[in-house]
Design an enzyme around this catalytic site. Structure first.
Site, mmCIF file in Angstrom:
data_model
loop_
_atom_site.group_PDB
_atom_site.id
_atom_site.type_symbol
_atom_site.label_atom_id
_atom_site.label_comp_id
_atom_site.label_asym_id
_atom_site.label_seq_id
_atom_site.Cartn_x
_atom_site.Cartn_y
_atom_site.Cartn_z
ATOM 1 N N LYS A 159 21.544 -2.794 -70.399
ATOM 2 C CA LYS A 159 20.357 -1.840 -70.331
ATOM 3 C C LYS A 159 20.217 -1.137 -71.685
ATOM 4 O O LYS A 159 19.123 -0.741 -72.205
ATOM 5 C CB LYS A 159 20.556 -0.692 -69.144
ATOM 6 C CG LYS A 159 20.301 -1.614 -67.682
ATOM 7 C CD LYS A 159 19.902 -0.433 -66.855
ATOM 8 C CE LYS A 159 19.643 -1.041 -65.530
ATOM 9 N NZ LYS A 159 20.532 -1.317 -64.432
ATOM 10 N N LYS A 168 19.065 -13.815 -62.286
ATOM 11 C CA LYS A 168 19.015 -13.309 -60.823
ATOM 12 C C LYS A 168 17.513 -12.765 -60.755
ATOM 13 O O LYS A 168 16.724 -12.364 -61.868
ATOM 14 C CB LYS A 168 20.120 -12.467 -60.542
ATOM 15 C CG LYS A 168 19.864 -11.037 -61.452
ATOM 16 C CD LYS A 168 20.760 -9.915 -60.947
ATOM 17 C CE LYS A 168 20.218 -8.696 -61.605
ATOM 18 N NZ LYS A 168 20.713 -7.489 -61.265
ATOM 19 N N LYS A 215 13.804 -6.720 -60.873
ATOM 20 C CA LYS A 215 12.611 -6.001 -61.024
ATOM 21 C C LYS A 215 12.062 -6.157 -62.642
ATOM 22 O O LYS A 215 10.905 -6.375 -62.737
ATOM 23 C CB LYS A 215 12.739 -4.704 -60.588
ATOM 24 C CG LYS A 215 12.651 -4.226 -59.192
ATOM 25 C CD LYS A 215 13.005 -2.665 -58.882
ATOM 26 C CE LYS A 215 13.618 -2.699 -57.361
ATOM 27 N NZ LYS A 215 14.320 -1.383 -56.978
#
Ligand code: TYM
Length: 352
Positions: free
Chosen positions: A114, A216, A219
């Site tokens: 992130k 995977k 969102k």
């Protein structure tokens, strides 16, 4: 006296739930609620680490709450609450941080991932730590993101949970939680926290793949099927899923994008159906149109009833409020008891 093992899990309030959330977490929430003492929450504080838009946050909490209920989490059986309704969590987060190393947090895979995104780093830089420290204040990586695992550990430890049903991507966070629990217990010579384990009914924790042929479902990856997708939208997404050019030779190994579709098919349709398509791949008779149609049909069997109930529940503000008010009361009662023990262990003792 309640002897059932304690189960706790949560989902970040960052949008609607997708099939990854469903098979990694939510479907297990429903299956576990009869046999365990379950607490399920909506992680709105965790959502602030990446999506601090106030309007969207509240809507997202409502959506996920409605999705929990629509998927079958029963407020008569499980405690359902919103993370920020339990302020004890925030206090213990501060306290536990005193025993967490910034190095171990910086080495967490999800943090690096992130942080890279927040800094706009696209290469595979292994000097990420240096770049974080050197980043200018407009492109900063927030400290909340760094301490995400502390907050998650507190969610779990403050309820003294034994089992934490989550997807494979959360295993490192669980490992850290166990380490923090051991560290706290041994530093203060107490036996406050059990070491929580992931749970998947005897199977391995799942990683639900996306429709774009790699990685995977997530969102932020834009490769999701949402539980509340309309039928038309959902079918379109599945029909557009990445495959390959088709097997050219018998018994050729299945390519990664097709393997992803088979993984999804295994979750929605079961092993016999998957075997049938594996055989067809092996003898080169496979037709991706058929595979995708079957996959879309079977996903819809799972999602359509959830979507219908969701649309009913979502606007019933009174019902939603009742559920989380009661949930917060129960969750707070237990959290307050643990926090009192933590404060005492650490020497925070009132004079009055
Ligand atoms: P979040 O919102 O990122 O994910 C929620 C749950 O969905 C699972 N999941 C997946 N499982 C399989 N395949 C996928 N493609 C996939 N994508 C998401 C995640 O593993 C997770 O179980 N940090 C947590 C939220 C949290 C939490 C907690 C969980 C905060 N505190 C305490 C348990 C206990 C998270 O990842 O949320």
């Amino acid at each position: 006296m309640n002897h059932k093992e304690i189960v706790l899990s949560g989902i970040r309030a960052t949008g609607n739930l997708h099939l990854g959330n469903y098979y990694g977490a939510l479907s297990k929430f429903v299956r576990m609620q009869d046999d365990y003492d379950c607490l399920y929450f909506i992680a709105d504080l965790h959502a602030l680490t990446t999506a601090p838009d106030p309007k969207a946050l509240h809507e997202n909490v409502r959506n996920i709450l409605a999705e929990y209920l629509a998927a079958g989490v029963d407020p008569e059986k499980a405690t359902i609450f919103v993370q920020s309704d339990v302020p004890e969590v925030s206090e213990m987060y501060l306290l536990l941080n005193m025993h967490v190393g910034i190095g171990e947090l910086m080495r967490t895979a999800s943090f690096k991932d992130k942080a890279r995104k927040q800094l706009g780093i696209t290469d595979d830089a292994d000097d990420i730590e240096r770049r974080i420290i050197g980043a200018d204040t407009n492109k900063r990586v927030n400290a909340g993101l760094l301490t995400y695992p502390t907050l998650m550990a507190v969610d779990i430890l403050i309820q003294k949970a034994h089992k934490v049903p989550v997807g494979k991507d959360q295993e490192q966070h669980l490992e850290l939680t166990r380490r923090f629990a051991r560290r706290f217990n041994s530093f203060y010579g107490v036996d406050l926290f059990p070491e929580p384990q992931n749970f998947d009914f005897g199977g391995a924790p799942v990683k639900v793949p996306g429709l774009d042929g790699s990685g995977k479902m997530g969102k932020s990856e834009g490769n999701c099927i949402y539980l509340v997708d309309e039928e038309k939208v959902l079918r379109k997404k599945v029909m557009r899923a990445v495959t390959d050019e088709g097997p050219k030779l018998p018994d050729q190994p299945v390519s990664a994008p097709v393997e992803n579709l088979l993984t999804l098919l295994a979750l929605t349709s079961g092993p016999e159906v998957v075997q049938q398509y594996r055989n067809a791949y092996a003898d080169c008779s496979i037709r991706y149109g058929d595979l995708k149609k079957q996959l879309a049909d079977d996903i819809l069997k799972v999602t359509s009833p959830i979507r219908e109930r969701y649309l009913d529940i979502r606007d019933d503000s009174e019902f939603l409020a009742r559920v989380v008010r009661r949930g917060a009361e129960r969750a707070r009662e237990r959290a307050a008891a643990t926090l009192a023990e933590v404060r005492k262990a650490m020497g925070i003792i009132k004079f009055y």
